[in-house]
Design a protein around this motif. Structure first.
Motif, short mmCIF file in Angstrom:
data_model
loop_
_atom_site.label_atom_id
_atom_site.label_comp_id
_atom_site.label_asym_id
_atom_site.label_seq_id
_atom_site.Cartn_x
_atom_site.Cartn_y
_atom_site.Cartn_z
N LEU A 114 50.11 -33.82 36.94
CA LEU A 114 51.26 -32.96 36.68
C LEU A 114 51.09 -31.60 37.36
CD1 LEU A 114 53.95 -32.64 35.14
CD2 LEU A 114 52.63 -31.79 33.18
N LEU A 142 50.17 -26.38 28.61
CA LEU A 142 50.37 -27.83 28.70
C LEU A 142 49.50 -28.52 27.66
CD1 LEU A 142 50.47 -28.50 32.56
CD2 LEU A 142 52.38 -28.45 30.95
N PHE A 201 53.19 -33.05 27.11
CA PHE A 201 53.17 -34.07 28.15
C PHE A 201 52.80 -35.43 27.57
CE2 PHE A 201 50.76 -36.14 31.73
CZ PHE A 201 51.89 -36.52 32.44
N LEU A 239 57.84 -35.06 30.08
CA LEU A 239 57.42 -33.68 29.85
C LEU A 239 58.50 -32.96 29.07
CD1 LEU A 239 55.46 -31.30 30.33
CD2 LEU A 239 56.74 -30.80 32.43
#
Length: 748
Positions: free
Chosen positions: A375, A473, A511, A689
Motif C-alpha cells: 500500500l 495505517l 486496511f 482501505l
C-alpha cells in the motif's frame, strides 16, 4: 525463621528474574546527558543521606554505628526502575521526553545499585576481609561472563536444535538450581546471595528459554513469593522505637529532606544540560520512586546489626512516603506541553502534493507486513512529495515493566537464539528497510512499542502526535484464509483499532488486506499489466480524504484509478423535498449542513476532474441510486477486477444512499460501504482501505481548496478557476448525462 527463609528465597528468585530481563549492552549506549544526570542524581542524594544520618545520630538516644550512614546514602540514591515505568504508564508519560530520560537514568541507577550492594555488604559485615570479598566477587563475575556464559550458549544451541521438547521441559529447572548455587557462592565469599543470583540471570543468553522462564515464574515469584519478603519487612517496623530515640518533629524533618534530595540533584543537572526548570522538578519527583533494591539494602543493614530499629523505621517510612506521593503530585502539577501548535498537516488533504507525506504504519505480526508495504509502495512518493514512514511494530507487554526497555532499546538481537518477539521484530525491520532501499524517495524509521493491549492506542496516538504524521495505517483484525473467508486473528486488535479511530490526532486508514502484495508484485515498472483501484465516493469529509489519498496513487504509471460517485436519484430528491416541507423547523439545521457539504463535495469532485482531465489512467463514473439496497446492487454489478477499493468511513454524515446498511453491520469501524465490501456474503475478494479524516465530526476547515495534481506554480487564480469549472459543469449538463456509463477523462 520460616518467614525469613521464604523471604530470602523469594528475593533470590526475584533478582534472578531481574537479571534475565536486563540487557547489559544497553548501558554502553547511553549518552553523556543521561550519564551526567544519573551521576548527579546519585552523588548529591548520597551526600544528603549521610548528613541526615549524622543529624539523627546527634539527637538519638540509641545511635547506630557509623557504617550505617552508607546504607542510608545508597538506599536514598536508588530509583526503582520497574515501579517507575508503571507510574509513567499510568501518567501517560511513557513515550514523552521526560519519561524516556527518567527511564534511562533509572536504568543506570539500577546498575550502580548492584555495584554498591556488592561492595557495601562485605564492608558492613567485616571490614578486615572486605578487600578479599570484593576481589572474589569480581573474579566470580568474570568467570560467569567468560566461562559459564559461553558454555550455556553452546548447550542451549545444541539442545535447541536437536531436542526442543527436552530443552523446554528441563532447562528452566536447571536455571533455577544454578541461581541458587551462584547465590550460595557469593554468600560464602562474603557478599550477599542476591549478587550471585543477579549475575547468573544477567549472563543467560536472551532467547526462547528466557521467555519460557519468564512465562512460568512471572506470576508465581512476584505475585506469591515476593509478598512474603514485604511481610518480613513490615514485621520489623515498630513505630514506638521512633519516639524513644528522638522527637517526631526531627523524624519528619529527616523524611522531608530525604524527599527533596532527588529534586535538588535534578535542578542542579538542569543548569548543566539546558533543561527547563519545570522538567527538572518533574524529573526529580520521578527519581524519588523507590523499589525493592532500597528495601534490600536496608534489610542487609538491619540483618548485620549495622542499622538499629530506629534508623531502619525512619528510612523505610521515608521510602514509602517518597514513592506514594510521586503519582498524585505528578498527575496534579505536570502536564506535557502540547505540540499541536506546530502540527498543522493532520490530514492527507492538507498535505499538498509538493510537501512531504508522513505516515505511521502499524503492524502486529509479519502477516501484516507485505500488505502495508504494498500500500505504501503504490502511494507514489515523488521528488517534490517524498514520504516518511514510521514503521511501528506493536508488541503486547505480558511480563514485568522492565522488559519494555529491552525490546524498545534493541532493534536487533545478537543472541544465537532470539525470542519470538525479537525474531518477528527483526523480520519486520528487514522488510521495511528493503522497501526503503528499493524506493529512494521513501525514508523509513523502524520503531517498536511494547505495552498492554488496553493502552496500546495511547502509544500509537502519542507517537503520531510526536512525529507529526498525516495518516495512521492500521491492519484490520481479520485476515484472509485459504478458502477465501475472513477469520478473526485477535479480538484485541479490533479494540486497538476502535480506540485509535476514536482518539487519533490525524487521519486514519484501516486496511483490509486480501492479497494486494501479489497484485503489486505482478506489475513491474515496465509491464503493461496494471493495478486497478476503485474509489467509491458518496460524500462527506471522509470520502474527500479518501479521494485525496487515492489521487496520490495516480502518478504511478502502474495504477489505474476509477472514481465512482453515487448520486441521489429522483425518488430521493422528491422524498427529501416532501420531508423538508413537513418538518421545516426540525430539518433546517441538517438541511443547511447537508447543503454546505454537498457544495464542498461538488467543488472537490470538479477540481479533481479538472486536474486529471489529461490522465488516461483515471476514469470517472456517476451512478444514480435511491437507497442503500440500490447502492449495494450497483457495487456488486461493478467489474470484479479491482485490486483495491478505497472508501471513506462516513463519520458524522448521514446519507439516504446508505440508509439501512448500518443496521446489519458486522464491523461498524469500517463504515457502511466498507463493511459491505468486507462482508463474507459479498462476492468481492479485493483489498479495502477505509479512511477516516481527522476532525470529520466537526467539519472544520473543509472549505479549503483541494490539491489534486497541482504542483507548485500551477495554481489557477480564483476567478479563472471559477469560470473554468462553471463552464465545465454547464458543458457537462448540456452534452451528456452520466449514469452507469464509464467516462475516461483522458478522451475529453
Amino acid at each position: 525463621m520460616l518467614i525469613e527463609t521464604m523471604a530470602d528465597l523469594s528475593l533470590l528468585f526475584y533478582v534472578f528474574l531481574t537479571g534475565l530481563e536486563m540487557d547489559a549492552s544497553a548501558f554502553l549506549r547511553v549518552g553523556k546527558k543521561i550519564m551526567g544526570i544519573a551521576v548527579t542524581g546519585i552523588l548529591i542524594p548520597m551526600g544528603i543521606g549521610i548528613g541526615l544520618f549524622f543529624l539523627l545520630q546527634k539527637h538519638a538516644h540509641n545511635p547506630a554505628i557509623t557504617e550505617g550512614c552508607m546504607f542510608w546514602a545508597v538506599a536514598l540514591s536508588i530509583t526503582g526502575f520497574p515501579v517507575l515505568t508503571r507510574i509513567l504508564a499510568d501518567l501517560k508519560l511513557l513515550h514523552s521526553d521526560i519519561g524516556r530520560i527518567a527511564m534511562s537514568v533509572a536504568m543506570l541507577n539500577d546498575m550502580y545499585a548492584w555495584v554498591f550492594i556488592a561492595v557495601l555488604v562485605p564492608v558492613g559485615v567485616n571490614l578486615k576481609t572486605a578487600t578479599f570479598s570484593i576481589i572474589a566477587v569480581i573474579f566470580f563475575t568474570l568467570i560467569c561472563f567468560y566461562v559459564v556464559r559461553p558454555t550455556i550458549e553452546r548447550i542451549i544451541r545444541h539442545q535447541y536444535c536437536s531436542d526442543k521438547e527436552h530443552y523446554n521441559e528441563y532447562y528452566p529447572c536447571f536455571m533455577l538450581i544454578g541461581a541458587m548455587i551462584c547465590g550460595c557462592i557469593t554468600d560464602a565469599i562474603g557478599a550477599h546471595s542476591i549478587v550471585g543470583a543477579f549475575v547468573f540471570g544477567l549472563i543467560i543468553p536472551k532467547g526462547d528459554m528466557v521467555e519460557e522462564l519468564l512465562d512460568r515464574l512471572d506470576c508465581f515469584v512476584p505475585g506469591i513469593m515476593l509478598p512474603i519478603f514485604f511481610a518480613s519487612c513490615g514485621m520489623r517496623i515498630d513505630f514506638t522505637k521512633i519516639a524513644d530515640s528522638s522527637s517526631w518533629f526531627l523524624v519528619l524533618l529527616v523524611i522531608c529532606f530525604a524527599c527533596m534530595a532527588k529534586i535538588l540533584s535534578s535542578l542542579i543537572a538542569c543548569f548543566f544540560f539546558d533543561m527547563r526548570l519545570r522538567d527538572g522538578v518533574a524529573l526529580g519527583l520521578l527519581m524519588n520512586t523507590k523499589g525493592i533494591l532500597s528495601l534490600i539494602i536496608l534489610n542487609v543493614g538491619w540483618d548485620e546489626k549495622i542499622l538499629n530499629d530506629q534508623y531502619y523505621v525512619v528510612m523505610v517510612v521515608a521510602i514509602l512516603v517518597m514513592t506514594s506521593v510521586v503519582s498524585p503530585i505528578m498527575s496534579a502539577v505536570y502536564r506535557p506541553k502540547s505540540k499541536g501548535y506546530i502540527y498543522g498537516l493532520r490530514t492527507v488533504q492538507r498535505s499538498k502534493l509538493d510537501t512531504e507525506l508522513r505516515v505511521l504504519s502499524c503492524v502486529h505480526t509479519t502477516r501484516n507486513v507485505s500488505g502495508i508495504i504494498s500500500l505504501l509502495e503504490v502511494s507514489h512518493p515523488t521528488r517534490l512529495s517524498p514520504m516518511t514512514v514510521f514503521a511501528l511494530h506493536l508488541v503486547e507487554l505480558t511480563g514485568r515493566s522492565s522488559a519494555m526497555l529491552i525490546v524498545h532499546s534493541t532493534r536487533r538481537s545478537a543472541a544465537h537464539n532470539p525470542s519470538r518477539a525479537q525474531a518477528d521484530s527483526n523480520l519486520i525491520i528487514n522488510a521495511f528497510e528493503a522497501f526503503e532501499n528499493d524506493n529512494h524517495l521513501v525514508t523509513v524509521q523502524p520503531l517498536t512499542a511494547m505495552s498492554p493491549y488496553g493502552t496500546m492506542h495511547e502509544d500509537i496516538c502519542s507517537l503520531a502526535e510526536d512525529k507529526r504524521v498525516a495518516l495512521i495505517l492500521l491492519p484490520f483484525h481479520k485476515h484472509l484464509t485459504v478458502d477465501g473467508r475472513m477469520e478473526d486473528e485477535n479480538a484485541d486488535y479490533r479494540a486497538i483499532n476502535l480506540n485509535v479511530l476514536a482518539n487519533a490526532p490525524c487521519s486514519v486508514g484501516l486496511f483490509v488486506d486480501r492479497g494486494l502484495a501479489g497484485a503489486v508484485r505482478a506489475c513491474g515498472p515496465n509491464d503493461i499489466v496494471m493495478c486497478h483501484f476503485a474509489m467509491l465516493f458518496i460524500g462527506g469529509p471522509d470520502d474527500r480524504e479518501a479521494l485525496a489519498y487515492a489521487c496520490r496513487m495516480v502518478g504511478d504509471p502502474r495504477i489505474s484509478l476509477t472514481v465512482v460517485r453515487f448520486l441521489p436519484g429522483k425518488e430521493v430528491v422528491e422524498m427529501e423535498s416532501a420531508k423538508n416541507i413537513i418538518e421545516v423547523e426540525e430539518m433546517l439545521s441538517d438541511k443547511q449542513n447537508n447543503k454546505r457539504q454537498n457544495e464542498i463535495d461538488e467543488n472537490y469532485i470538479n477540481e479533481f476532474r479538472l486536474n486529471t482531465v489529461d490522465n488516461e489512467s483515471v476514469r470517472y463514473i456517476e451512478k444514480m441510486v435511491d437507497n442503500g439496497e440500490e447502492t449495494v446492487s450497483a457495487i456488486s454489478a461493478m467489474d470484479n477486477s479491482y485490486d483495491l477499493y478505497i472508501v471513506g468511513k462516513g463519520t458524522g454524515t448521514t446519507s439516504p444512499l446508505t440508509l439501512g446498511l448500518s443496521e446489519w453491520s458486522e464491523n461498524p469501524e469500517l463504515g457502511a460501504i466498507g463493511d459491505v465490501l468486507v462482508s463474507s456474503s459479498f462476492a468481492l475478494n479485493s483489498s479495502v482501505l477505509v479512511v477516516q479524516k481527522y476532525g470529520s465530526g466537526d467539519h472544520k476547515n473543509e472549505g479549503r481548496s483541494p490539491s489534486f495534481g497541482v504542483r507548485r506554480g500551477e495554481h489557477f487564480s480564483s476567478t479563472i478557476r471559477q469560470r473554468v469549472i462553471g463552464g465545465f459543469r454547464s458543458w457537462q449538463s448540456s452534452k451528456m448525462v452520466l449514469s452507469d456509463n464509464d467516462w475516461p477523462l483522458g478522451n475529453g
